[in-house]
Design an enzyme around this catalytic site. Sequence first.
Site, PDB file in Angstrom:
ATOM      1  CG  ASP A 164      -1.570   0.442   7.709  1.00 40.67           C
ATOM      2  OD1 ASP A 164      -2.390   1.361   7.910  1.00 40.67           O
ATOM      3  OD2 ASP A 164      -0.353   0.625   7.537  1.00 40.67           O
ATOM      4  CB  ALA A 207       9.191   0.162   3.229  1.00 42.85           C
ATOM      5  N   GLY A 208       6.886   1.524   5.419  1.00 46.83           N
ATOM      6  CA  GLY A 208       5.637   2.299   5.371  1.00 46.83           C
ATOM      7  C   GLY A 208       4.736   1.832   4.245  1.00 46.83           C
ATOM      8  CE  LYS A 218       0.525   1.745   4.335  1.00 48.42           C
ATOM      9  NZ  LYS A 218       0.905   2.986   4.838  1.00 48.42           N
ATOM     10  N   GLY A 276       3.705  -3.967   4.295  1.00 51.84           N
ATOM     11  CA  GLY A 276       4.077  -5.326   3.867  1.00 51.84           C
ATOM     12  C   GLY A 276       3.572  -6.392   4.832  1.00 51.84           C
ATOM     13  N   GLY A 277       3.852  -6.233   6.123  1.00 49.23           N
ATOM     14  CA  GLY A 277       3.398  -7.204   7.136  1.00 49.23           C
ATOM     15  C   GLY A 277       1.878  -7.239   7.208  1.00 49.23           C
ATOM     16  CB  SER A 278      -0.675  -4.522   7.262  1.00 44.92           C
ATOM     17  OG  SER A 278      -0.104  -3.835   8.338  1.00 44.92           O
ATOM     18  CB  SER A 279      -0.069  -6.522   2.461  1.00 44.94           C
ATOM     19  OG  SER A 279      -0.793  -6.839   1.317  1.00 44.94           O
ATOM     20  N   PRO A 289       9.454  -4.194   0.466  1.00 44.33           N
ATOM     21  CG  PRO A 289      10.274  -2.086  -0.141  1.00 44.33           C
ATOM     22  CD  PRO A 289       9.325  -3.157  -0.563  1.00 44.33           C
TER      23      PRO A 289
HETATM   24  O1  C5P Z   1      -1.852  -0.679  14.750  1.00 44.67           O
HETATM   25  P1  C5P Z   1      -0.385  -0.867  14.498  1.00 44.67           P
HETATM   26  O2  C5P Z   1       0.196  -1.990  15.284  1.00 44.67           O
HETATM   27  O3  C5P Z   1      -0.052  -0.943  13.045  1.00 44.67           O
HETATM   28  O4  C5P Z   1       0.293   0.485  15.037  1.00 44.67           O
HETATM   29  C1  C5P Z   1       1.676   0.595  15.282  1.00 44.67           C
HETATM   30  C2  C5P Z   1       1.925   1.817  16.151  1.00 44.67           C
HETATM   31  O5  C5P Z   1       1.551   2.992  15.434  1.00 44.67           O
HETATM   32  C3  C5P Z   1       1.101   1.880  17.429  1.00 44.67           C
HETATM   33  O6  C5P Z   1       1.774   1.264  18.474  1.00 44.67           O
HETATM   34  C4  C5P Z   1       0.943   3.365  17.660  1.00 44.67           C
HETATM   35  O7  C5P Z   1       2.106   3.861  18.284  1.00 44.67           O
HETATM   36  C5  C5P Z   1       0.924   3.938  16.281  1.00 44.67           C
HETATM   37  N1  C5P Z   1      -0.422   4.255  15.750  1.00 44.67           N
HETATM   38  C6  C5P Z   1      -1.139   5.353  16.252  1.00 44.67           C
HETATM   39  N2  C5P Z   1      -2.362   5.658  15.716  1.00 44.67           N
HETATM   40  C7  C5P Z   1      -2.882   4.919  14.704  1.00 44.67           C
HETATM   41  C8  C5P Z   1      -2.179   3.821  14.167  1.00 44.67           C
HETATM   42  C9  C5P Z   1      -0.943   3.513  14.713  1.00 44.67           C
HETATM   43  O8  C5P Z   1      -0.676   6.047  17.156  1.00 44.67           O
HETATM   44  N3  C5P Z   1      -4.083   5.264  14.208  1.00 44.67           N
END
Ligand code: C5P
Length: 289
Positions: A137, A98-99, A11, A102-105, A95
């Site tokens: 994500d 990378a933002g 994404k 990848g893991g979420s997908s 990658p």
């Molecule tokens: O939900 P996920 O595990 O992907 O989020 C990783 C980190 O990103 C969380 O621990 C939090 O610090 C931050 N986060 C947030 N607000 C969101 C999504 C993620 O603060 N809406």
Amino acid sequence: MGEITELAYAKLNISLDVLSKLPDGYHEMCMVMQSVSLCDTLRVSLRTDGAVRITTDLCYLPCDERNIAARAARSFFSATGISAGCDIDIKKKIPVCAGMGGGSSDGAAVLRALNTLTGGTLNQAALEGIGSSLGSDIPFCVAGGTVLAEGKGERLTGLQRLPDCHIVICKPRFSVSTPELFSKIDSRAIKYRPDTAGILRCLQSNDLSGICQRMYNVFEDVLPSKPNDISLIKRALLDCGALGAVMTGTGSAVFGIFPDEDSAACARCLLSGKYEEVFLAHPQPKIII
Ligand code: C5P
């Protein structure tokens, strides 16, 4: 059905805005997300002994419960009450750190694959519900496409598809910690924001350059000062003819959107001389579940 192959698409954030900090420490987001053709490949098959086994071609990826694909499988079996396990083989191309989700997908692809292997009883909303407890994500990654994501990332509205284009993605060597960037951002002090409403209007009128002019990611302003590769990559993409260039998610990958294949290929070639992880991709439509 024995084994199925599921593609897990990367994404990109066409826009990323942080609106406020929520009482639980998470943040309220407003993002236009786009899936792209760059993907991991997962092969998934059921096991009768209840074990969840992961193999991968990337030696440093954990194969235990630290891998979101394993947690997705466990959550699927507990949500459906199905007593089974599975084998998951992951070939990585997206990658890591990378933002690009990848893991979420990969986690979302496991949910889709297990749903198919067990008779397809869950619909898209149910899979997104399981995904939302695993990561912010994952709900988007269940079906992907072009989507407005709000709340923590779980409130999804399907959008008009991104006009045809060529996308060059470049991940510099350093990575950025997602929790660290979130801890640095003060939503009240953000000076520049993406024009999300404008992007939605331009999507409706199929105006690719209008979309690209309005792209922005508020995390670019709170990056650690050391790595200036982000601005160098953006500059290179724009110099090669990108209509817009922006960092995705919490980085460190940057992408540029090109109207034609030749200038995208040129940008890829130029950046490949300096960076190892450079990819050409195109927008990926929504997966029908
Ligand atoms: O939900 P996920 O595990 O992907 O989020 C990783 C980190 O990103 C969380 O621990 C939090 O610090 C931050 N986060 C947030 N607000 C969101 C999504 C993620 O603060 N809406």
